[in-house]
Write a protein that holds these residues in place. Structure first.
Motif, PDB file in Angstrom:
ATOM      1  N   GLU A 159      15.321  13.233 -23.094  1.00 21.54           N
ATOM      2  CA  GLU A 159      15.771  11.845 -23.223  1.00 21.54           C
ATOM      3  C   GLU A 159      15.621  11.344 -24.658  1.00 21.54           C
ATOM      4  O   GLU A 159      16.423  10.540 -25.121  1.00 21.54           O
ATOM      5  CB  GLU A 159      15.005  10.937 -22.263  1.00 21.54           C
ATOM      6  N   ASP A 210      23.464  15.341 -20.191  1.00 24.85           N
ATOM      7  CA  ASP A 210      23.695  14.672 -18.908  1.00 24.85           C
ATOM      8  C   ASP A 210      23.573  15.645 -17.738  1.00 24.85           C
ATOM      9  O   ASP A 210      23.107  15.268 -16.648  1.00 24.85           O
ATOM     10  CB  ASP A 210      25.065  14.001 -18.891  1.00 24.85           C
ATOM     11  N   ARG A 270      11.665  16.705 -19.395  1.00 22.47           N
ATOM     12  CA  ARG A 270      12.835  15.839 -19.209  1.00 22.47           C
ATOM     13  C   ARG A 270      12.734  14.619 -20.122  1.00 22.47           C
ATOM     14  O   ARG A 270      13.722  14.162 -20.684  1.00 22.47           O
ATOM     15  CB  ARG A 270      12.959  15.409 -17.751  1.00 22.47           C
ATOM     16  N   ASP A 271      11.521  14.107 -20.269  1.00 25.67           N
ATOM     17  CA  ASP A 271      11.298  12.964 -21.156  1.00 25.67           C
ATOM     18  C   ASP A 271      11.642  13.318 -22.602  1.00 25.67           C
ATOM     19  O   ASP A 271      12.183  12.495 -23.336  1.00 25.67           O
ATOM     20  CB  ASP A 271       9.845  12.486 -21.068  1.00 25.67           C
ATOM     21  N   ASP A 289      14.591  12.400 -11.974  1.00 23.74           N
ATOM     22  CA  ASP A 289      13.814  11.507 -12.839  1.00 23.74           C
ATOM     23  C   ASP A 289      12.705  10.882 -11.995  1.00 23.74           C
ATOM     24  O   ASP A 289      12.738   9.712 -11.654  1.00 23.74           O
ATOM     25  CB  ASP A 289      14.719  10.431 -13.431  1.00 23.74           C
ATOM     26  N   ASP A 290      11.709  11.720 -11.640  1.00 22.12           N
ATOM     27  CA  ASP A 290      10.645  11.258 -10.755  1.00 22.12           C
ATOM     28  C   ASP A 290       9.287  11.166 -11.463  1.00 22.12           C
ATOM     29  O   ASP A 290       8.251  11.008 -10.813  1.00 22.12           O
ATOM     30  CB  ASP A 290      10.543  12.155  -9.528  1.00 22.12           C
ATOM     31  N   GLY A 291       9.300  11.294 -12.798  1.00 20.69           N
ATOM     32  CA  GLY A 291       8.062  11.165 -13.562  1.00 20.69           C
ATOM     33  C   GLY A 291       7.190  12.395 -13.591  1.00 20.69           C
ATOM     34  O   GLY A 291       6.099  12.364 -14.158  1.00 20.69           O
ATOM     35  N   PHE A 303      20.001  15.836 -16.929  1.00 19.33           N
ATOM     36  CA  PHE A 303      19.594  14.622 -16.218  1.00 19.33           C
ATOM     37  C   PHE A 303      20.075  14.626 -14.775  1.00 19.33           C
ATOM     38  O   PHE A 303      19.379  14.153 -13.876  1.00 19.33           O
ATOM     39  CB  PHE A 303      20.101  13.377 -16.942  1.00 19.33           C
ATOM     40  N   CYS A 323       8.173  15.455 -14.831  1.00 17.23           N
ATOM     41  CA  CYS A 323       8.646  16.457 -15.787  1.00 17.23           C
ATOM     42  C   CYS A 323       8.600  15.914 -17.211  1.00 17.23           C
ATOM     43  O   CYS A 323       9.552  15.260 -17.666  1.00 17.23           O
ATOM     44  CB  CYS A 323      10.059  16.903 -15.436  1.00 17.23           C
TER      45      CYS A 323
END
Length: 162
Positions: free
Chosen positions: A122, A103, A118-119, A111-113, A106, A115
């Motif tokens: 998740e 978290d 980052r996915d 979360d702007d697409g 995160f 990276c």
């Protein structure tokens, strides 16, 4: 390891897979040239074992600041703990538990697409995973949500599928 139901979660040791992951990651950290000005860690048994095993594998002897507040902490608690760091360390390694660490990533990485790492977090941020964030701050007290970029991520299975 959940084999001994009488143990408190805090006292639970690593299982065989966790021990292997700690060893693999310890070697990776040294090979990748990862060093920190400060290490802060939960004093839970499995964290202490992770540090011991990865340090032996990487042949390093880190100085660790144990902080019980990291144990099962929320992202908000971890953010506060980082904000209060004194002495202006350039880099900090925090070793703790999920879901708090996941978290924290995160919260710090937008979360702007943009990276793909980052996915991956998740999908799965398992035991002994290692993430490096570059923070757009001048002082740890300036730490705020969305101020980071995830620039490196390794999970034990990325290095050794077995």
């Amino acid at each position: 390891a959940w084999s001994d139901a009488s143990l408190r979660d805090f006292d639970r040791p690593l299982n065989k897979r966790g021990r292997k992951g700690a060893e693999v990651m310890g070697r990776h950290l040294v090979e990748h040239g990862c060093f920190w000005d400060r290490i802060i860690a939960s004093p839970a048994v499995r964290v202490a074992e992770t540090i011991e095993i990865s340090s032996a594998a990487g042949q390093i002897n880190p100085q660790v600041r144990w902080d019980r507040r990291i144990y099962l902490a929320s992202s908000a608690t971890l953010l506060d703990l980082l904000r209060e760091q004194e002495g202006d360390p350039r880099s900090i390694l925090m070793i703790g538990h999920n879901p708090g660490l996941e978290d924290l990533i995160f919260d710090l990485v937008p979360d702007d697409g943009t990276c793909p790492l980052r996915d991956i977090v998740e999908q799965k941020f398992p035991t002994a995973a290692y993430a490096v964030l570059k923070l757009d701050i001048d002082d740890w007290g300036d730490l705020a949500e969305g101020c980071g970029r995830l620039i490196h991520l390794k999970r034990p299975r990325d290095l050794d599928p077995n």
